[in-house]
Design a protein around this motif. Structure first.
Motif, PDB file in Angstrom:
ATOM      1  N   ALA A  23      -1.414  -0.054   1.916  1.00  0.00           N
ATOM      2  CA  ALA A  23      -0.750  -1.290   2.335  1.00  0.00           C
ATOM      3  C   ALA A  23      -0.152  -1.216   3.745  1.00  0.00           C
ATOM      4  O   ALA A  23      -0.079  -2.227   4.439  1.00  0.00           O
ATOM      5  N   ARG A  35       5.979  -0.605  -1.575  1.00  0.00           N
ATOM      6  CA  ARG A  35       7.119   0.253  -1.887  1.00  0.00           C
ATOM      7  C   ARG A  35       8.109   0.442  -0.760  1.00  0.00           C
ATOM      8  O   ARG A  35       9.051   1.221  -0.909  1.00  0.00           O
ATOM      9  N   GLY A 190      -1.249   4.740   6.127  1.00  0.00           N
ATOM     10  CA  GLY A 190      -0.433   3.658   5.566  1.00  0.00           C
ATOM     11  C   GLY A 190      -0.398   3.618   4.055  1.00  0.00           C
ATOM     12  O   GLY A 190      -0.354   2.546   3.472  1.00  0.00           O
ATOM     13  N   THR A 191      -0.398   4.776   3.447  1.00  0.00           N
ATOM     14  CA  THR A 191      -0.248   4.808   1.982  1.00  0.00           C
ATOM     15  C   THR A 191       0.869   5.772   1.598  1.00  0.00           C
ATOM     16  O   THR A 191       1.014   6.828   2.213  1.00  0.00           O
ATOM     17  N   SER A 192       1.622   5.395   0.573  1.00  0.00           N
ATOM     18  CA  SER A 192       2.726   6.242   0.123  1.00  0.00           C
ATOM     19  C   SER A 192       2.217   7.460  -0.640  1.00  0.00           C
ATOM     20  O   SER A 192       3.009   8.330  -0.997  1.00  0.00           O
ATOM     21  N   SER A 193       0.914   7.518  -0.917  1.00  0.00           N
ATOM     22  CA  SER A 193       0.308   8.640  -1.655  1.00  0.00           C
ATOM     23  C   SER A 193       0.928   8.809  -3.037  1.00  0.00           C
ATOM     24  O   SER A 193       1.055   9.918  -3.537  1.00  0.00           O
ATOM     25  N   ILE A 215      -1.391   9.185   8.875  1.00  0.00           N
ATOM     26  CA  ILE A 215      -0.696   8.259   9.793  1.00  0.00           C
ATOM     27  C   ILE A 215       0.258   7.422   8.953  1.00  0.00           C
ATOM     28  O   ILE A 215      -0.169   6.632   8.102  1.00  0.00           O
ATOM     29  N   ASN A 216       1.545   7.624   9.182  1.00  0.00           N
ATOM     30  CA  ASN A 216       2.563   6.919   8.394  1.00  0.00           C
ATOM     31  C   ASN A 216       3.902   7.143   9.095  1.00  0.00           C
ATOM     32  O   ASN A 216       4.232   8.288   9.424  1.00  0.00           O
ATOM     33  N   PRO A 217       4.671   6.096   9.346  1.00  0.00           N
ATOM     34  CA  PRO A 217       5.971   6.315  10.009  1.00  0.00           C
ATOM     35  C   PRO A 217       6.931   7.144   9.164  1.00  0.00           C
ATOM     36  O   PRO A 217       7.912   7.693   9.681  1.00  0.00           O
ATOM     37  N   THR A 220       5.317  11.588   3.464  1.00  0.00           N
ATOM     38  CA  THR A 220       4.927  11.400   2.058  1.00  0.00           C
ATOM     39  C   THR A 220       4.660  12.768   1.435  1.00  0.00           C
ATOM     40  O   THR A 220       4.762  13.799   2.116  1.00  0.00           O
ATOM     41  N   THR A 233       2.897   4.070  13.613  1.00  0.00           N
ATOM     42  CA  THR A 233       2.254   2.973  12.887  1.00  0.00           C
ATOM     43  C   THR A 233       0.733   3.099  13.044  1.00  0.00           C
ATOM     44  O   THR A 233       0.231   3.764  13.963  1.00  0.00           O
ATOM     45  N   ALA A 234       0.045   2.408  12.156  1.00  0.00           N
ATOM     46  CA  ALA A 234      -1.423   2.478  12.160  1.00  0.00           C
ATOM     47  C   ALA A 234      -1.988   1.984  13.490  1.00  0.00           C
ATOM     48  O   ALA A 234      -2.893   2.611  14.059  1.00  0.00           O
TER      49      ALA A 234
HETATM   50  P1  OAD Z   1       2.874   1.453  -0.609  1.00  0.00           P
HETATM   51  O1  OAD Z   1       3.666   0.209  -0.419  1.00  0.00           O
HETATM   52  O2  OAD Z   1       3.187   2.314  -1.777  1.00  0.00           O
HETATM   53  O3  OAD Z   1       2.989   2.356   0.689  1.00  0.00           O
HETATM   54  C1  OAD Z   1       2.828   1.823   1.970  1.00  0.00           C
HETATM   55  C2  OAD Z   1       3.024   2.938   2.969  1.00  0.00           C
HETATM   56  O4  OAD Z   1       2.752   2.405   4.261  1.00  0.00           O
HETATM   57  C3  OAD Z   1       4.432   3.517   3.007  1.00  0.00           C
HETATM   58  O5  OAD Z   1       4.357   4.935   2.894  1.00  0.00           O
HETATM   59  C4  OAD Z   1       4.961   3.111   4.395  1.00  0.00           C
HETATM   60  O6  OAD Z   1       5.808   4.103   4.980  1.00  0.00           O
HETATM   61  C5  OAD Z   1       3.678   2.957   5.174  1.00  0.00           C
HETATM   62  N1  OAD Z   1       3.749   2.028   6.307  1.00  0.00           N
HETATM   63  C6  OAD Z   1       4.550   0.947   6.471  1.00  0.00           C
HETATM   64  N2  OAD Z   1       4.282   0.337   7.633  1.00  0.00           N
HETATM   65  C7  OAD Z   1       3.287   1.036   8.230  1.00  0.00           C
HETATM   66  C8  OAD Z   1       2.558   0.892   9.441  1.00  0.00           C
HETATM   67  N3  OAD Z   1       2.796  -0.104  10.301  1.00  0.00           N
HETATM   68  N4  OAD Z   1       1.586   1.796   9.721  1.00  0.00           N
HETATM   69  C9  OAD Z   1       1.332   2.813   8.868  1.00  0.00           C
HETATM   70  N5  OAD Z   1       1.983   2.993   7.703  1.00  0.00           N
HETATM   71  C10 OAD Z   1       2.946   2.116   7.382  1.00  0.00           C
HETATM   72  O7  OAD Z   1       1.335   1.000  -0.598  1.00  0.00           O
HETATM   73  P2  OAD Z   1       0.056   1.796  -1.142  1.00  0.00           P
HETATM   74  O8  OAD Z   1       0.213   3.254  -0.946  1.00  0.00           O
HETATM   75  O9  OAD Z   1      -1.123   1.121  -0.550  1.00  0.00           O
HETATM   76  O10 OAD Z   1      -2.015  -1.303  -6.238  1.00  0.00           O
HETATM   77  O11 OAD Z   1       0.151   1.459  -2.676  1.00  0.00           O
HETATM   78  C11 OAD Z   1      -0.889   1.827  -3.504  1.00  0.00           C
HETATM   79  C12 OAD Z   1      -1.102   0.784  -4.569  1.00  0.00           C
HETATM   80  O12 OAD Z   1       0.136   0.485  -5.221  1.00  0.00           O
HETATM   81  C13 OAD Z   1      -1.546  -0.573  -4.028  1.00  0.00           C
HETATM   82  O13 OAD Z   1      -2.932  -0.643  -3.806  1.00  0.00           O
HETATM   83  C14 OAD Z   1      -1.140  -1.491  -5.127  1.00  0.00           C
HETATM   84  C15 OAD Z   1       0.244  -0.942  -5.401  1.00  0.00           C
HETATM   85  O14 OAD Z   1       0.769  -1.200  -6.646  1.00  0.00           O
HETATM   86  C16 OAD Z   1      -2.505  -2.359  -6.891  1.00  0.00           C
HETATM   87  O15 OAD Z   1      -2.192  -3.504  -6.607  1.00  0.00           O
HETATM   88  C17 OAD Z   1      -3.434  -1.988  -7.977  1.00  0.00           C
END
Ligand code: OAD
Length: 249
Positions: A23, A35, A190-193, A215-217, A220, A233-234
């Motif tokens: 995200a 998150r 950009g994923t919280s892993s 790549i994540n600010p 994780t 940021t991305a």
């Molecule tokens: P999260 O919301 O868990 O994590 C988003 C990550 O993006 C966080 O670690 C932020 O620090 C980081 N972030 C924020 N702004 C950023 C930027 N400009 N550039 C880079 N990183 C940035 O989202 P996901 O890890 O994608 O599932 O969440 C995984 C899944 O959980 C989603 O696909 C969704 C959710 O529930 C479903 O809907 C099935």
């Protein structure tokens, strides 16, 4: 931005690249993450009320309306410079696979040629009982929130996304895992892993000997294991990486 020493060299030596996005990749386009404290969707809503098959069975209208609202917002956003940089990066490697947890089509809109959608696509609808695809034309021509399914007398249209408690489509995860176990470099952007099985992909790549670039600010659970952990940021990091690659051509 300044890139860590050795990153561009590692990329120049790579043939096969896997990119996993979450995200945070869409955040700079204006799509909220899940998150992040304050701004994340799960800070405002409870996933168990909106993103599970049980929630849909209990209250299909609430779930449908919430996704309709998200669809409206997704229709208004556009890819950013980071999405475009990923498109350009394809030409620097003999194999380049983009695997996303995002459901907003921004990578496809930007022009990425091969995108694996782990969690489906918010613009698509499927039958709640058979899982078969339902055309957008059917949705707009039929009343109801949600409309009835054309595939089953008791079925309803539901968003074509993977909810908590549901399995990812088998062929999709298989392709992503195959890429993870054979890539030279794996980006996690950009994923919280935190969400499995997506979060396991960079670890699978790491076990198979790949260089991991995160790549994540915010750090994780992957950061300590990644050879390169860019707290940026991305858009900033990817444009800098593309510029570095282009200079070394
Ligand atoms: P999260 O919301 O868990 O994590 C988003 C990550 O993006 C966080 O670690 C932020 O620090 C980081 N972030 C924020 N702004 C950023 C930027 N400009 N550039 C880079 N990183 C940035 O989202 P996901 O890890 O994608 O599932 O969440 C995984 C899944 O959980 C989603 O696909 C969704 C959710 O529930 C479903 O809907 C099935």
């Amino acid at each position: 931005m300044d890139l860590p020493g050795g990153l561009i060299t590692a990329l120049k030596n790579a043939d096969k690249v896997l990119v996993l996005t979450g995200a945070g990749m869409s955040a700079e386009s204006g799509v909220p993450t899940f998150r992040d404290a304050q701004t994340g969707l799960w800070a405002k809503y409870r996933p168990e009320d909106l993103a599970t098959p049980e929630a849909f069975a209990r209250n299909p209208q609430t779930v449908w309306d919430w996704y309709e609202d998200r669809r409206k917002k997704v229709r208004e956003v556009r890819p950013h410079a980071g999405h475009s940089a990923l498109v350009e990066m394809e030409q620097h490697f003999s194999s380049f696979l983009l695997v996303t947890q995002n459901v907003d089509s921004l990578h496809q809109q930007a022009g990425s040629s091969d995108v694996v959608e782990l969690h489906g696509n918010i613009m698509r609808s499927i039958c709640s009982l058979t899982g078969k695809a339902i055309d957008a034309d059917w949705i707009s021509a039929h009343p109801g929130r949600p409309p009835a399914s054309p595939h089953h007398a008791r079925g309803l249209a539901r968003p074509g996304v993977v909810w908590f408690g549901e399995a990812l489509p088998e062929h999709v995860m298989k392709r992503a895992l195959a890429a993870a176990s054979s890539c030279d470099v794996c980006f996690s952007i950009g994923t919280s892993s935190l969400v499995q099985p997506a979060a396991s992909l960079p670890f699978a790549a790491l076990s198979a000997g790949a260089v991991i670039v995160e790549i994540n600010p915010v750090p994780t659970s992957l950061s300590a294991a990644a050879q390169f952990s860019l707290q940026a940021t991305a858009a900033d990091a990817l444009t800098a990486i593309l510029a570095g690659l282009s200079r070394c051509r």
